[in-house]
Design a protein around this motif. Sequence first.
Motif, PDB file in Angstrom:
ATOM      1  N   UNK A  93       0.870  -1.179   0.000  1.00 56.50           N
ATOM      2  CA  UNK A  93       0.000   0.000   0.000  1.00 56.50           C
ATOM      3  C   UNK A  93       0.905   1.226   0.000  1.00 56.50           C
ATOM      4  N   UNK A  94       0.682   2.097  -0.974  1.00 52.79           N
ATOM      5  CA  UNK A  94       1.530   3.278  -1.104  1.00 52.79           C
ATOM      6  C   UNK A  94       0.701   4.532  -1.359  1.00 52.79           C
ATOM      7  N   UNK A 138      -3.111  13.886  -3.837  1.00 53.41           N
ATOM      8  CA  UNK A 138      -2.717  12.715  -3.061  1.00 53.41           C
ATOM      9  C   UNK A 138      -3.556  11.525  -3.498  1.00 53.41           C
ATOM     10  N   UNK A 139      -2.868  10.425  -3.803  1.00 51.18           N
ATOM     11  CA  UNK A 139      -3.557   9.181  -4.155  1.00 51.18           C
ATOM     12  C   UNK A 139      -3.008   8.054  -3.290  1.00 51.18           C
ATOM     13  N   UNK A 140      -3.848   7.041  -3.079  1.00 45.05           N
ATOM     14  CA  UNK A 140      -3.438   5.856  -2.314  1.00 45.05           C
ATOM     15  C   UNK A 140      -3.862   4.623  -3.105  1.00 45.05           C
ATOM     16  N   UNK A 141      -2.906   3.724  -3.297  1.00 42.96           N
ATOM     17  CA  UNK A 141      -3.160   2.508  -4.066  1.00 42.96           C
ATOM     18  C   UNK A 141      -2.563   1.294  -3.361  1.00 42.96           C
ATOM     19  N   UNK A 142      -3.068   0.152  -3.735  1.00 42.72           N
ATOM     20  CA  UNK A 142      -2.469  -1.122  -3.358  1.00 42.72           C
ATOM     21  C   UNK A 142      -1.851  -1.736  -4.599  1.00 42.72           C
ATOM     22  N   UNK A 143      -0.641  -2.224  -4.448  1.00 39.82           N
ATOM     23  CA  UNK A 143       0.038  -2.932  -5.524  1.00 39.82           C
ATOM     24  C   UNK A 143       0.135  -4.395  -5.098  1.00 39.82           C
ATOM     25  N   UNK A 144      -0.522  -5.268  -5.846  1.00 41.08           N
ATOM     26  CA  UNK A 144      -0.433  -6.700  -5.580  1.00 41.08           C
ATOM     27  C   UNK A 144       0.883  -7.189  -6.181  1.00 41.08           C
ATOM     28  N   UNK A 148      -4.672  -1.259  -7.436  1.00 43.99           N
ATOM     29  CA  UNK A 148      -6.063  -0.933  -7.113  1.00 43.99           C
ATOM     30  C   UNK A 148      -6.108   0.371  -6.322  1.00 43.99           C
ATOM     31  N   UNK A 149      -7.027   1.238  -6.707  1.00 40.32           N
ATOM     32  CA  UNK A 149      -7.192   2.504  -5.986  1.00 40.32           C
ATOM     33  C   UNK A 149      -7.860   2.217  -4.640  1.00 40.32           C
ATOM     34  N   UNK A 150      -7.288   2.746  -3.559  1.00 34.80           N
ATOM     35  CA  UNK A 150      -7.809   2.533  -2.215  1.00 34.80           C
ATOM     36  C   UNK A 150      -8.680   3.699  -1.775  1.00 34.80           C
ATOM     37  N   UNK A 151      -8.328   4.871  -2.192  1.00 30.57           N
ATOM     38  CA  UNK A 151      -9.057   6.079  -1.810  1.00 30.57           C
ATOM     39  C   UNK A 151      -9.108   6.989  -3.021  1.00 30.57           C
ATOM     40  N   UNK A 152     -10.232   7.660  -3.191  1.00 25.32           N
ATOM     41  CA  UNK A 152     -10.315   8.597  -4.318  1.00 25.32           C
ATOM     42  C   UNK A 152      -9.243   9.670  -4.165  1.00 25.32           C
ATOM     43  N   UNK A 153      -8.757  10.199  -5.269  1.00 21.84           N
ATOM     44  CA  UNK A 153      -7.737  11.253  -5.194  1.00 21.84           C
ATOM     45  C   UNK A 153      -8.238  12.453  -4.390  1.00 21.84           C
TER      46      UNK A 153
END
Length: 184
Positions: free
Chosen positions: A19-20, A32-38, A45-50
């Motif tokens: 998660x980054x 600011x964006x937050x994503x998970x990288x499998x 996958x986007x975790x939170x809307x920008x």
Amino acid sequence: LLEAARNLSGGDLLTQTLRYMVVDCGGGTVDVTVHDLDRESMTIAEIHQPTGGAWGGTYVDDKVKKMIEGIIGDEIAKKLTTDDWLECMRVNVQETKEKMGGSVERVSLKLTHAFIKAVEDTGRNVAHLFRGVHGMKYNEKNGHIVIESHVLSTCFEEPLKCITDHVVGLLQEIGSIQCVLVVG
């Protein structure tokens, strides 16, 4: 990021997912964006809307402008166009913003002819306006206002607080992350 995710050992992460957060400090905004990288499938996958706000480089420019306006006064400031201000700050303030926290001791703003004329039209001179101003002086030889870095750094305080508060609030909402990338 992909290379970093591939190189992390199992002990570095509790899951196969990285998660980054990306904090993109642009000219007008900070996004600011937050994503998970499998790590196994290398999918994102986007975790939170920008999210973000108007705390980018132009926010700092506005602070510098207001600081100078406070010295020269409304009468002179109203005579200056947006282009006059942009020309004064375009190169030197941008370079300084990129180097703040490093080795920059001062920034030098080249005043435009229109700026100097606006001051002189009021019967004053630029050197007199900046005489006695802490951390600032006017160099009559080259037509520059010299601002010491400790004075200029005050223009960064408010936007940095806004960015920090926003990121902390977002982290409280989404939980932990393994990586923060600051770009821009």
